[in-house]
Design an enzyme around this catalytic site. Structure first.
Site, PDB file in Angstrom:
ATOM      1  CD  GLU A  36      -2.920  -1.046   2.340  1.00 61.19           C
ATOM      2  OE1 GLU A  36      -4.116  -1.193   2.105  1.00 61.19           O
ATOM      3  OE2 GLU A  36      -2.466  -0.844   3.474  1.00 61.19           O
ATOM      4  CB  VAL A  37       3.989   2.214  -1.409  1.00 65.47           C
ATOM      5  CG1 VAL A  37       4.839   3.474  -1.557  1.00 65.47           C
ATOM      6  CG2 VAL A  37       4.567   1.284  -0.353  1.00 65.47           C
TER       7      VAL A  37
END
Lengths: 415, 415
Positions: free
Chosen positions: A343-344
């Site tokens: 989840e960057v």
């Protein structure tokens, strides 16, 4: 750690669980009787056979350990724990007022199982992935003809012996009519080994701090289900509860001064888990879930107004990661270390001038910089003699998967 | 136990609690800092004064008990429990690898508090309503000039000493910077005694079975708030989990064969509570909340199709109550016994032919029969040397209050 992006999935889960609960509850209300044709052992052993005898277990049950591993205290301490579980209810005659009556009763009753014999073949108590957890367990009336009989656990390692003890405790039931502990359907002959080498449970102490005692209770309960890896998601964007001696300001990111773990606390958790045959896999989720790091070292943020992911352009960022991993290496002996990586959102990199310039200078797109970050973190972990693990979601980012995953082991079942 | 009839109140409660939580949570997010002008002791002692010293507590803290009550094991066991709480986090130097370094460090550090002195004047450990729980606690640097100093608890009874130990443990804080246990704002001089003789918490093991270990955890947590009565609402219409030797079919009304308490379990709970200065007030709620009794003895129901309240017309009903109370008297030494008596819908009495006839023969209205039932149950309790307690709702039934409450003590704060 998928949160916002999978909210629809969470809602679906809640609906399914609620539906299952309703079905389960209504079926429970029909009958709570036991189906005697089933073996009430969880998880079900690889192979087992049972009979039709009922055996009584002496509340003064003795332990007799032999084999090269007989000197290790893990088995003895586990035996005392399981004895307290097996004899949770006070048994008739024990602690009664007359010692003499008590003695007479027990002698005349003649318990079938007075000793639990445990044979441990190896004195190696190293606990790593794939450690031999197999065991055999025999529970039978001793007819005096055989040297085995009563209850015997045989295992290659102390960890196999622990699994055998768990199974033995599940065979013992308190009988409310006779107020004694009985083993039904004996003789039992069980040969067991785990189907999966990694059987994990995740706790998240960043979103919600858990006191050390609560973590110990969780570990204790894991041993009842023969789970063997506590996946400790220690730090995330919300809080940084762990002491890191090399960078002593990091735990300023804790929720409060009481919601913290000292190095000694972490050691205590690892050692408590090992006594139950459970490894602790620490997770430090970078670069996306790390906003709390900046409470102690604001330079780790791209800027005070744009705080995630960690600043990819600074050497300091990787120095801090290296410092954390060096300190954690002294605490966590398990060969796996989880680096998160999920989840960057790279918007802060593209929008913050000095990071944007760094990307341009290095001819990297934001996505390539993400790949560079994860790969560099993995190299640091490998340099500390760790096998890095990442969240499965990275596999889905096809473009970067090939290079990143030459080092990563996708071993976590919870992603 | 008001359920259906007060649903609107419950909804109101939920709304209020939710509102308070929102207010509380939002104020928490503003600041989690400590206001040093406050004394963090709960409940706040009757009288106290503090200063500006910070004292360190030796992790090898010793206990020294004197006075006529010094032979009682209650204080010694409590000291060991509280020591584990005070030193929850491992303290610097303890368990370090070099015994010599460890010793040197501790000697040179020179802890301010090395011994906790406890004086107990009475050797009477009877625990009844109104037992003397007062204590004084002094925590001060020992300047070598006085025979008191360091930490001293003085109490008339062991139960006062327990309350003093709780307060002492609350003065001790783990300091994350020095990794030592400190007492801030010393010298402390505390004179304390409870404002209320009865400080209770209710558990309901009929609607939801609680394992013995869970009940013990609840009792343990009660001691942290200096509560002193566990109001054990054992049985209700949903389930009958307790063994009653005189009427051995009663616990057939349990949810399942595992969701039961043996007599020994109940003894264990009472004894565990006593070690923490907590009485157990048992409740057997008659005649309205007793449907589960009929699972073992269907004659207790007016009829199989109309099961509540207990059949007022049969002697057997009162024989069973008397049998239960005789058996429970051997388990629960507390002078108070709770007979419930709330929420009685007498429709089954008025509609079941043989009960209807009995009412007519005895010239009683259903309401008068309800009064007769409660009064008879109270007389049985009194004959077993108990002071009966009923739910406050009975006071509201004005017509019957005057006669019933000549014996009843409305002492429960939770009704």
């Amino acid at each position: 750690m998928l949160l916002k992006s999978q909210e629809h999935l969470s809602v679906l889960k809640v609906i399914i669980i609620t539906a299952l609960l309703i079905i389960f509850t209504s079926s429970l209300s029909v009958s709570t009787d036991v189906d005697d044709s089933l073996a009430y052992i969880w998880p079900l052993p690889a192979q087992f056979s049972s009979g039709n005898d009922t055996l009584s277990v002496d509340p003064a049950l003795c332990l007799s350990v032999s084999g090269k591993g007989s000197g290790l205290k893990i088995v003895e301490e586990a035996f005392e724990r399981y004895k307290a579980i097996i004899f949770e209810h006070e048994v008739e005659g024990v602690n009664s007022h007359s010692v003499f009556n008590n003695f007479r009763k027990r002698r005349s009753r003649g318990f079938d199982i007075g000793t639990l014999k445990i044979v441990v073949h190896s004195d190696n108590e190293e606990l790593q992935l794939g450690v031999d957890e197999s065991y055999t367990l025999l529970v039978a009336k001793n007819e005096g003809l055989s040297i085995i009989g009563e209850a015997t656990i045989e295992a290659n390692t102390v960890y196999g012996a622990l699994r055998g003890l768990e199974t033995f405790s599940q065979l013992c039931s308190f009988d409310y009519d006779t107020k004694s502990v009985l083993v039904y359907k004996a003789p039992w002959y069980i040969q067991d080994k785990p189907r999966f080498a990694f059987r994990g449970l995740l706790i998240d102490t960043s979103r919600h701090y858990l006191p050390v005692d609560v973590i110990k209770q969780i570990i204790e309960s894991m041993s009842y289900a023969k789970l063997n890896v506590l996946h400790w998601h220690i730090i995330d964007e919300q809080s940084f509860p762990l002491e890191v001696p090399t960078y002593p300001n990091l735990w300023k990111g804790a929720y409060s001064k009481w919601e913290r773990y000292t190095v000694e606390d972490a050691h205590e958790i690892v050692s408590f888990a090992k006594m139950r045959g459970i490894n602790v896999m620490a997770e430090v989720d970078v670069p996306g879930h790390a906003e709390s790091w900046g409470a102690g070292y604001p330079n780790l943020w791209p800027s005070p107004s744009c705080r995630e992911p960690l600043d990819v352009s600074k050497n300091f960022t990787f120095e801090v990661i290296s410092g954390i991993l060096s300190d954690l290496r002294k605490i966590f002996p398990f060969e796996l270390f989880h680096l998160g990586g999920d989840e960057v959102n790279t918007d802060c990199w593209s929008s913050t001038p000095h990071v944007k310039k760094w990307l341009r200078d290095h001819k990297l797109t934001a996505k390539e910089a993400y790949q560079y970050f994860v790969l560099t973190a993995q190299k640091i972990a490998i340099s500390k003699n760790w096998t890095p693990v990442n969240w499965f979601v990275l596999f889905c980012a096809n473009e970067i998967a090939s290079s990143i995953f030459k080092f990563a082991l996708p071993l976590d079942f919870h992603s």
